[in-house]
Structure formats: C-alpha cells, structure tokens
Enzyme design. Structure first.
Site, mmCIF file in Angstrom:
data_model
loop_
_atom_site.group_PDB
_atom_site.id
_atom_site.type_symbol
_atom_site.label_atom_id
_atom_site.label_comp_id
_atom_site.label_asym_id
_atom_site.label_seq_id
_atom_site.Cartn_x
_atom_site.Cartn_y
_atom_site.Cartn_z
ATOM 1 N N ASP A 111 31.675 45.619 -1.384
ATOM 2 C CA ASP A 111 32.793 45.635 -0.439
ATOM 3 C C ASP A 111 33.990 44.866 -0.966
ATOM 4 O O ASP A 111 35.122 45.136 -0.580
ATOM 5 C CB ASP A 111 32.380 44.994 0.898
ATOM 6 C CG ASP A 111 31.273 45.756 1.590
ATOM 7 O OD1 ASP A 111 30.810 46.758 1.040
ATOM 8 O OD2 ASP A 111 30.867 45.333 2.690
ATOM 9 N N ASP A 199 39.072 47.546 1.688
ATOM 10 C CA ASP A 199 37.807 47.011 1.205
ATOM 11 C C ASP A 199 37.471 47.806 -0.057
ATOM 12 O O ASP A 199 37.743 49.016 -0.124
ATOM 13 C CB ASP A 199 36.681 47.230 2.237
ATOM 14 C CG ASP A 199 36.672 46.160 3.339
ATOM 15 O OD1 ASP A 199 37.622 45.374 3.435
ATOM 16 O OD2 ASP A 199 35.684 46.136 4.096
ATOM 17 N N HIS A 248 33.882 52.208 4.819
ATOM 18 C CA HIS A 248 33.255 52.337 3.499
ATOM 19 C C HIS A 248 32.775 53.765 3.245
ATOM 20 O O HIS A 248 32.097 54.371 4.058
ATOM 21 C CB HIS A 248 32.097 51.351 3.315
ATOM 22 C CG HIS A 248 32.555 49.937 3.551
ATOM 23 N ND1 HIS A 248 31.702 48.914 3.806
ATOM 24 C CD2 HIS A 248 33.812 49.395 3.558
ATOM 25 C CE1 HIS A 248 32.397 47.791 3.978
ATOM 26 N NE2 HIS A 248 33.677 48.067 3.828
ATOM 27 N N ASP A 250 30.662 54.805 1.011
ATOM 28 C CA ASP A 250 29.430 55.004 0.248
ATOM 29 C C ASP A 250 28.179 55.344 1.068
ATOM 30 O O ASP A 250 27.067 55.347 0.532
ATOM 31 C CB ASP A 250 29.187 53.839 -0.732
ATOM 32 C CG ASP A 250 29.175 52.464 -0.082
ATOM 33 O OD1 ASP A 250 29.404 52.375 1.133
ATOM 34 O OD2 ASP A 250 28.936 51.487 -0.806
ATOM 35 N N CYS A 354 25.835 49.434 -1.854
ATOM 36 C CA CYS A 354 26.542 48.292 -1.256
ATOM 37 C C CYS A 354 26.165 46.970 -1.910
ATOM 38 O O CYS A 354 27.032 46.139 -2.175
ATOM 39 C CB CYS A 354 26.176 48.141 0.212
ATOM 40 S SG CYS A 354 26.569 49.537 1.237
HETATM 41 O O1 DAV Z 1 27.277 54.619 7.756
HETATM 42 O O2 DAV Z 1 27.366 52.673 8.656
HETATM 43 C C1 DAV Z 1 27.842 51.918 5.875
HETATM 44 C C2 DAV Z 1 28.541 51.620 4.590
HETATM 45 C C3 DAV Z 1 28.273 50.268 4.141
HETATM 46 N N1 DAV Z 1 28.996 49.955 2.921
HETATM 47 C C4 DAV Z 1 27.662 53.457 7.762
HETATM 48 C C5 DAV Z 1 28.510 52.990 6.622
#
Ligand code: DAV
Length: 370
Positions: A111, A199, A248, A250, A354
């Site tokens: 992040d 981020d 995010h 990913d 992550c």
């Molecule tokens: O689907 O909650 C999580 C991404 C964490 N880097 C989600 C996204």
C-alpha cells in the site's frame, strides 16, 4: 558508498522473475480510531465498526507466524526477503492539520511502497492513521541507498488530510450498498480533489504503462501527480463500478504474465477502458470465485483477496492455500501454483500481493502496448 555497488532495486512489472521482496510484519498492528476515509471502507455490517486499539496479541502472533513462514518459503526458492522495522503504532498522529489516536501497522507494504525501475516511491496515503507508515520501511530504504548507487528513494508530497479531503456524504452511519454502488459508478468517492492522494496499491505496473485505480484511496489529482512524476510512462486511470468499497486494485485486476489478466467478475473493467488491452491482444478473463463466503474476523478486505496473488515468474504464482477455486483456475491457465497459508493474516491488511513489496525482478522496461 562506492560506484562498485550493485543494483539492488529494479522492478518494472508484476510478473518478471522475483529475486528480492519485502514481506510485512504484523507487529504492533492497530485497528485505528474512526476517521473519514477509513470508515468509508469498513463494510456496514463489519464486526470492526466502532472498535479500535491494538489488535489482540494472539492474532498478531498468529499473523507473524504465517508471514514468517511465507518469507521462508520464498527464501527457499532463492528469493531474498527483507522485513520492515515496526515503529510504535500506538503513538497518535498529530500534524498542524489533524490528529488521530493511533496508527495502522507495518502491514501491508504494497500500500505504501511503489517500485518503478530503480525507484521506490512512498505514496501520499489517504488515511490519517497511515500518514507516518513509511517510517516502518526507512531502515530498508537507507540500506538500499547505501548498497545501490542507482537507487532512487522518493517520497510523494505529504497531504494535509484536512476535512476538505473527504466528502461529508460518506460520513453517515448507514449509506447502504445500493447507494454506494450508484456513487462509485458515478466516480463519486469519499476522497475529494483537494490535493493529490494515492496509495501505492492502486497502481499496477506493466513496463512503460502504469494502470491506476481511481477510487477511495486514489483521486484524479493523485493520478495526475504520478503522470508528472513518471514522464517516461503512460499513466492510465481505470475504475471498477461494481465495487461498493473501491480501495486498491489488487483484489480486482491481476496481471499474471504478458497478455493475461484476471478481472474480478463483480468489478468488471468498463468496455471503454479495455481498448489498450484489446488492441494488443491481451486477454482479460474473469477470476475464479473466492472459496469463502465472508472475510475472517476484524478484516477490512473482501473475500476477493482470493485473487490477491503474488506472481513469482510468468509460470509460477503464490495462491492462498484455502483458495481452491483460484488455484484450480491458475492450473488451467498453465501456471504452477505455490500454496501459501495466509488467511489468518488477512485481517492485517490483505493477501499475498498486499503483504509484499517488490524490490527486484529480473528484466527491463518493456512496451507491452505499442
Ligand atoms: O476487495 O477488499 C482489498 C485490497 C487490499 N489491498 C477488497 C480490496
């Protein structure tokens, strides 16, 4: 320092052979106190609403056990692994513009740190509790700076994060998923355009192209800042309307190798944003379903951490051990699957992608979308 130093930092994409990586630590992770951007992400039915403080020690120990095992698994494959040095996350963050009761943790590194070639860039972040999170990685940054004469350590301008950064509409207790979906489809997110915010985990690296998610944690000014900061790259803004809590990229869009990307079937990339991929014969396939119906306790992320995989090279991918459908799909796509037990660490901020940050992948900057 000498000019006989060697290259330590080099990574241009998400799939070239991984040689050196940072794996986060669960040490002293906190559930931060309420604040605007963070609250917008916590699902309305979450067990985390209204509680904050240091995470229970037994969950920290368990997460560290899994992260340590993951680090050794990578080391056994010849990958160098570095770990952050935890700061005291119980210390409140106080600036002339805001204060918040505690910090977040040294998870997940993805992040905070964006590696592009020989540069590691500390993101602005958009949660107040994560304002100082880069400090967990400073000992490593100093080491790379000493060892690698070409390493560029960069830090994006620290944002002020006053109330002007957040839309008050998002601050009400109950918004409802329907309204959230409408808002995110209209690209009305919790963060305003007051100042650049991003981020690092909203950015995917495809050689000369950077694909950046516009959502809760990254605004258009943040994307414009990245465009000006990386003048030799093409920077593309994308958004995924099906996600009521878009932070995010990913767990939404996962490149596996040149020509192949998994896309979360509930968060499809809009047709008009597919052009660069289609023109260059890249395939965007729906990812498999998650194996779980709900996230583990005290977890911010959705069940789609199933697709938050770490690619070790274009034929090998780490998949969380319980995510059997995702593993099966990888196998069908011709990838060798390395199983990693990580689910009990999900609550600390995410999955296998992550909880890592690239330091070195073999390879150079290529143009995949000429
Ligand atoms: O689907 O909650 C999580 C991404 C964490 N880097 C989600 C996204």
């Amino acid at each position: 320092m000498s000019d006989t130093g060697k290259t330590i930092v080099n990574s241009w994409n998400e799939w070239d052979p991984l040689r050196h990586v940072i794996v986060g630590r669960a040490d002293d992770c906190h559930i931060p106190a309420e604040e605007p951007a963070l609250d917008a992400k916590v699902p309305e039915d979450s067990d985390m609403r209204g509680q904050w403080g240091r995470r229970p020690q037994e969950t920290i120990d368990r997460a560290n056990e899994l992260l340590n095992n993951f680090a050794s698994q990578l080391e056994k494959r010849g990958i160098r692994v570095d770990r952050p040095t935890s700061i005291d996350h119980s210390v409140p963050v106080e600036t002339p513009d805001f204060s918040t009761e505690s910090q977040f943790g040294c998870m997940p590194p993805r992040d905070v740190l964006l590696t592009v070639g020989s540069e590691m860039l500390e993101a602005t972040m958009s949660y107040r509790c994560r304002w100082f999170e880069y400090l967990n990685y400073r000992p490593l940054m100093q080491k790379y700076f000493e060892e690698d004469p070409k390493f560029r350590h960069e830090s994006a301008p620290k944002p002020r994060l006053t109330d002007a950064d957040y839309h008050p509409d998002y601050l009400s207790e109950k918004i409802g998923v329907e309204k959230r979906l409408k808002w995110t489809a209209e690209k009305f997110f919790v963060t305003t355009e007051e100042e650049p915010l991003f981020d690092a985990a909203d950015v995917l690296r495809f050689g000369r192209d950077l694909v950046v998610q516009h959502g809760f944690t990254t605004n258009l000014k943040g994307i414009e800042w990245l465009r000006r900061h990386f003048p030799d790259h093409r920077v593309h803004a994308v958004n995924f309307p099906g996600d009521p809590y878009p932070i995010h990229i990913d767990a939404t869009f996962t490149p596996l190798r040149p020509g192949l990307i998994l896309n979360n079937p509930q968060r499809r990339l809009p047709d008009e944003q597919r052009e660069m991929f289609q023109k260059n014969d890249w395939q965007i396939v729906d990812s498999a379903q998650p194996a779980h119906n709900a996230p583990p306790p005290l977890c911010y992320s959705s069940t789609w951490l199933s697709m938050n995989v770490l690619v070790l090279d274009p034929k090998t991918v780490c998949v969380e051990k319980s995510e059997v459908y995702q593993a099966e799909q990888m196998d069908k796509l011709g990838m060798e699957v390395v199983e990693v037990d990580l689910r009990d660490a999900y609550a600390f901020g995410g999955g296998l992608h992550c909880c890592t940050a690239d330091v070195y992948r073999e390879g150079v900057c290529e143009d995949y979308f000429p």
